[in-house]
Design a protein around this motif. Structure first.
Motif, PDB file in Angstrom:
ATOM      1  N   ALA A 110       0.825  -1.201   0.000  1.00 35.44           N
ATOM      2  CA  ALA A 110       0.000   0.000   0.000  1.00 35.44           C
ATOM      3  C   ALA A 110       0.857   1.248   0.000  1.00 35.44           C
ATOM      4  O   ALA A 110       1.898   1.313   0.609  1.00 35.44           O
ATOM      5  N   GLY A 111       0.359   2.280  -0.678  1.00 41.94           N
ATOM      6  CA  GLY A 111       1.043   3.547  -0.629  1.00 41.94           C
ATOM      7  C   GLY A 111       2.095   3.703  -1.711  1.00 41.94           C
ATOM      8  O   GLY A 111       2.459   2.770  -2.395  1.00 41.94           O
ATOM      9  N   TRP A 160      -4.958   9.367   4.640  1.00 36.02           N
ATOM     10  CA  TRP A 160      -3.660   9.077   4.027  1.00 36.02           C
ATOM     11  C   TRP A 160      -3.334  10.238   3.105  1.00 36.02           C
ATOM     12  O   TRP A 160      -3.958  10.440   2.070  1.00 36.02           O
ATOM     13  N   CYS A 171      -7.506   1.784  -8.297  1.00 36.99           N
ATOM     14  CA  CYS A 171      -6.300   1.896  -7.472  1.00 36.99           C
ATOM     15  C   CYS A 171      -6.640   2.428  -6.086  1.00 36.99           C
ATOM     16  O   CYS A 171      -6.074   1.974  -5.087  1.00 36.99           O
ATOM     17  N   HIS A 175      -5.899   0.490  -2.689  1.00 41.16           N
ATOM     18  CA  HIS A 175      -5.084   1.150  -1.671  1.00 41.16           C
ATOM     19  C   HIS A 175      -5.807   1.145  -0.320  1.00 41.16           C
ATOM     20  O   HIS A 175      -5.221   0.818   0.718  1.00 41.16           O
TER      21      HIS A 175
END
Length: 310
Positions: A110-111, A160, A171, A175
């Motif tokens: 993730a990220g 986030w 996406c 995520h």
């Protein structure tokens, strides 16, 4: 170990000057009486492939990859498969070696920064010699959970903050799912109320909304690895945990987050976890994973502060 008298870990980046990782690791290893050498290498991104090949030949244990070299490692993996990701096959059996099975199986994709260290785990000539792992994505949910526990409040919403928040809906969904999996992996009840609908991906901290309902909860605001987010004039909201995941050792940046940590008490925030705090926890996690030895993050943090204060 074949080819060396003791394990060796490299810290690679460009430029590498001013990075406290080598000094912090050496301090932690000395405290735990771990026989391991650490060397920092000022490595141009276009020389990453050659460097990893050399470290493979000399059986280096691992390499901490500074943000300036991570894109090159990622491209190397995509080009010829020399670097494998545990995130791509999370159900696969971990290779034999010093890395714990739960770490290898932990999903870390993730990220915008899916890894921060590569571990040498060659199990055969047909297998990639390096495995990408993310210490950062393993430790930040735990650090946030510890802060939430102290406040005796659950997480109400996860923000986030990163420059790549405006990607495709697919996406974004992936995520959010990965982030939820990360926090749930801590097995901590402070995350029980968090759902996909309560995870927000935003480009700038100014987009973080403060809602008036559910006053018992706490917002967790994570500054991810991103170079294009503006923190100017951002006011930390009350009842929040703020976490910086950036590895930025610029003095002005460090002073900025030191001030944020002091502001947290004035604004009734729960906690502000600086990048240095996260980095120290990552090095503690890495040490336990590689050598099965516990070195408290405070030892690494004291070394980071000492190095940066020189």
């Amino acid at each position: 170990m074949d080819g060396t008298t003791e394990p060796i870990i490299a810290v690679i980046g460009y430029p590498i000057a001013g990075n406290p990782t080598q000094f912090a690791l050496e301090t932690g290893f000395a405290a735990a009486q771990i026989d391991c050498r650490v060397m920092s290498v000022n490595l141009s991104p276009d020389r990453v492939a050659e460097a990893l090949a050399g470290m493979d030949a000399m059986n280096f244990v691992a390499a901490w990859v500074a943000p300036t070299c991570r894109t090159s490692v990622e491209r190397l993996r995509e080009a010829d498969g020399d670097v494998a990701s545990c995130a791509e096959n999370p159900a696969d059996d971990p290779p034999e070696g010093s890395v714990s099975a739960d770490l290898v199986n932990h999903r870390s994709h993730a990220g915008p920064a899916p890894f921060d260290v590569v571990v040498h785990e060659r199990s055969g000539d047909d297998q990639p010699p390096w495995i990408r792992l993310s210490m950062k994505h393993r430790v930040w949910p735990r650090l946030a959970a510890e802060a939430l526990k102290k406040s005796q409040r659950p997480c109400r919403r996860l923000w986030w903050v990163g420059g790549k928040a405006d990607v495709t809906p697919e996406c974004v969904s992936q995520h959010k799912t990965a982030l939820l999996e990360q926090v749930r992996a801590t097995a901590n009840d402070v995350w029980d109320a968090l759902s996909l609908e309560r995870i927000e991906l935003v480009r700038e901290p100014a987009q973080v909304r403060r809602e008036g309902s559910e006053e018992d909860g706490v917002d967790v605001i994570v500054f991810s690895d991103s170079e294009d987010i503006s923190q100017a004039d951002w006011k930390m909201p009350s009842k929040c945990v703020v976490i910086d995941l950036n590895e930025n050792w610029d003095p002005e940046y460090l002073i900025y987050w030191d001030r944020r940590k002091l502001d947290a008490a004035e604004r009734s925030a729960v906690d502000c976890i600086r990048g240095a705090d996260v980095h120290a926890a990552c090095l503690s996690e890495l040490t336990e994973s590689l050598f099965d030895r516990n070195v408290e993050p405070e030892i690494f943090l004291d070394a980071i502060d000492e190095y940066l204060g020189v």
